[in-house]
Design a protein around this motif. Sequence first.
Motif, mmCIF file in Angstrom:
data_model
loop_
_atom_site.group_PDB
_atom_site.id
_atom_site.type_symbol
_atom_site.label_atom_id
_atom_site.label_comp_id
_atom_site.label_asym_id
_atom_site.label_seq_id
_atom_site.Cartn_x
_atom_site.Cartn_y
_atom_site.Cartn_z
ATOM 1 N N THR A 66 -25.357 24.396 4.597
ATOM 2 C CA THR A 66 -25.628 25.804 4.857
ATOM 3 C C THR A 66 -27.124 26.084 4.988
ATOM 4 O O THR A 66 -27.524 27.049 5.630
ATOM 5 C CB THR A 66 -25.046 26.674 3.725
ATOM 6 O OG1 THR A 66 -25.536 26.199 2.464
ATOM 7 C CG2 THR A 66 -23.528 26.602 3.724
ATOM 8 N N ARG A 121 -30.230 25.307 6.754
ATOM 9 C CA ARG A 121 -30.595 24.679 8.019
ATOM 10 C C ARG A 121 -31.823 23.784 7.897
ATOM 11 O O ARG A 121 -31.863 22.688 8.457
ATOM 12 C CB ARG A 121 -30.825 25.778 9.054
ATOM 13 C CG ARG A 121 -31.287 25.305 10.407
ATOM 14 C CD ARG A 121 -31.260 26.474 11.377
ATOM 15 N NE ARG A 121 -32.402 26.463 12.267
ATOM 16 C CZ ARG A 121 -32.643 27.389 13.175
ATOM 17 N NH1 ARG A 121 -31.811 28.410 13.305
ATOM 18 N NH2 ARG A 121 -33.706 27.328 13.962
ATOM 19 N N TRP A 147 -30.985 20.981 14.522
ATOM 20 C CA TRP A 147 -30.371 21.089 13.200
ATOM 21 C C TRP A 147 -28.859 20.884 13.298
ATOM 22 O O TRP A 147 -28.236 21.274 14.287
ATOM 23 C CB TRP A 147 -30.688 22.440 12.564
ATOM 24 C CG TRP A 147 -30.066 23.634 13.237
ATOM 25 C CD1 TRP A 147 -28.890 24.238 12.918
ATOM 26 C CD2 TRP A 147 -30.594 24.366 14.351
ATOM 27 N NE1 TRP A 147 -28.635 25.302 13.745
ATOM 28 C CE2 TRP A 147 -29.672 25.412 14.644
ATOM 29 C CE3 TRP A 147 -31.745 24.250 15.141
ATOM 30 C CZ2 TRP A 147 -29.879 26.311 15.675
ATOM 31 C CZ3 TRP A 147 -31.942 25.157 16.168
ATOM 32 C CH2 TRP A 147 -31.023 26.177 16.425
ATOM 33 N N THR A 155 -24.904 21.473 12.502
ATOM 34 C CA THR A 155 -24.046 22.608 12.134
ATOM 35 C C THR A 155 -22.764 22.149 11.439
ATOM 36 O O THR A 155 -22.068 22.945 10.833
ATOM 37 C CB THR A 155 -23.665 23.422 13.384
ATOM 38 O OG1 THR A 155 -22.986 22.577 14.319
ATOM 39 C CG2 THR A 155 -24.901 24.013 14.034
ATOM 40 N N GLU A 156 -22.441 20.850 11.537
ATOM 41 C CA GLU A 156 -21.271 20.307 10.846
ATOM 42 C C GLU A 156 -21.459 18.806 10.673
ATOM 43 O O GLU A 156 -21.898 18.116 11.585
ATOM 44 C CB GLU A 156 -19.989 20.572 11.644
ATOM 45 C CG GLU A 156 -18.731 20.033 10.975
ATOM 46 C CD GLU A 156 -17.467 20.269 11.798
ATOM 47 O OE1 GLU A 156 -16.405 19.760 11.410
ATOM 48 O OE2 GLU A 156 -17.557 20.956 12.834
ATOM 49 N N PHE A 207 -24.487 19.446 16.251
ATOM 50 C CA PHE A 207 -25.825 19.975 16.052
ATOM 51 C C PHE A 207 -26.276 20.770 17.270
ATOM 52 O O PHE A 207 -25.680 20.683 18.344
ATOM 53 C CB PHE A 207 -26.810 18.846 15.762
ATOM 54 C CG PHE A 207 -26.876 17.803 16.829
ATOM 55 C CD1 PHE A 207 -27.873 17.837 17.792
ATOM 56 C CD2 PHE A 207 -25.951 16.784 16.880
ATOM 57 C CE1 PHE A 207 -27.941 16.881 18.783
ATOM 58 C CE2 PHE A 207 -26.014 15.814 17.872
ATOM 59 C CZ PHE A 207 -27.010 15.867 18.827
ATOM 60 N N LYS A 208 -27.327 21.528 17.076
ATOM 61 C CA LYS A 208 -27.905 22.333 18.144
ATOM 62 C C LYS A 208 -29.323 21.867 18.442
ATOM 63 O O LYS A 208 -30.070 21.474 17.549
ATOM 64 C CB LYS A 208 -27.908 23.813 17.767
ATOM 65 C CG LYS A 208 -26.520 24.430 17.722
ATOM 66 C CD LYS A 208 -26.576 25.923 17.485
ATOM 67 C CE LYS A 208 -25.170 26.529 17.507
ATOM 68 N NZ LYS A 208 -25.189 27.990 17.282
#
Length: 435
Positions: free
Chosen positions: A295, A297, A315, A317-318, A343-344
């Motif tokens: 959670t 980042r 970063w 995301t899962e 990720f993004k």
Amino acid sequence: MKTLSLTLELQRTIKGLLILLLLGVYPNLLAFQNSADFKQYEGEVIDIENNNPLVFATITVDGTNISTITNTEGNFLLKVPESLSSGTVLFSFIGYTTKKIALSDLKSDKNKISLKTSALQLSEVNINSPKDAKELFKETLNKKGENYFEDPTLMTAFYRETIKKRKKNVSLSEAVVNIYKTPYSSDKKDAVELYRARKSTDYSKLDTVALKLQGGPFNTLYVDIMKYPEYIFTNESIDDYNFTFDRSTRVNDRLIYIINFSQLSTIKDPLYQGKLYIDAENKTLTSAVYNLNITNRELAAQLFVRKKPAKVDVWPTEVAYRVDYRNKNGKWYYGYSNVLLKFKVDWDDKLFNSVYSMTAEMAVTDWQENSTGKLPKNKERLKKSIILSEEALGFSDPDFWGEYNIIEPEKSIESAIKKIQRQLRRAKKSGTSAP
């Protein structure tokens, strides 16, 4: 401005179960190839009560080695040879009743398969079942020496890495590896040799960003909780978790306890949460599905991003993991594991960010006792820092891959194993070093 950081001990613990990203710039283009000698069936597997997708549900053509699993959105793509015109397809998921559908009744796409939970009769639940979930799991860990392989084992495994941009495949790397598995009661680490490897990448879909997965097969090998519990539950950190019983289920007519675990609310550093599936009779971990709490980042980026351009933020995301064990003659061993990272990537000079996912999975295809107990020499072992996509160019071997010389992006790892085993048997006869 306060800088967020993790303790060195926590970083070492979590990084045993990580995929690390390296970002750079790609110079050229190599596109995927396609195969057309098969029929395919697409669809999704969902919970009949709430329509939620069932992730990693198994789809198998009964009586064959043709199999696949659903992805993280519950979708599947099943490929069968053109010559197979009839058969029964089994859709199964732990805790749910298996559904059988004739192959001829499946459409080429938009199949929606609904599974219902398999409720246990009260008489099936032992009234003497354990009341303390944490103590049951500790007992399971303590019994690994008697429930899992006690002898050194030489395994052959099929390993695959996949990178996707949103839902489109970008890169695939595949390898056959030799795993020198040490006894579960031993503290010695397993060793890995690369036997054959190859890759296929569509650089045009990477936005000029090179995404590399560091660690190769070790990313999946270290998901073996029973061999490497210290990467998740150390003697100290196990008390940082809350363990509770979920509804029990049955798998292959055996009672399975399901334990939920999550970090205590007082623990602020990112730890894990998920489910442990324990055989009620012999206290054996048969499967585990869990993810990392990311959670925060900034902390998550510290853990996963090794190198990146200055004008980009990356970063996760899962981060999710899965491990399954198999039984042979009353003893259990590591059979399959899967690691997923979403990720993004956000460029300063672009309006929209890019969404990527990376998957690493490995399945054991064969094993035999390593009677000498010897491990390969250091120069023959894969390093934990390996980037398989770079090694693959030097180790590709079209003659070895044979009819399976074309990488099909959606073909499941299970459906490739039969062909790989056939090639390995041929390699044995020709005197090469595969087990």
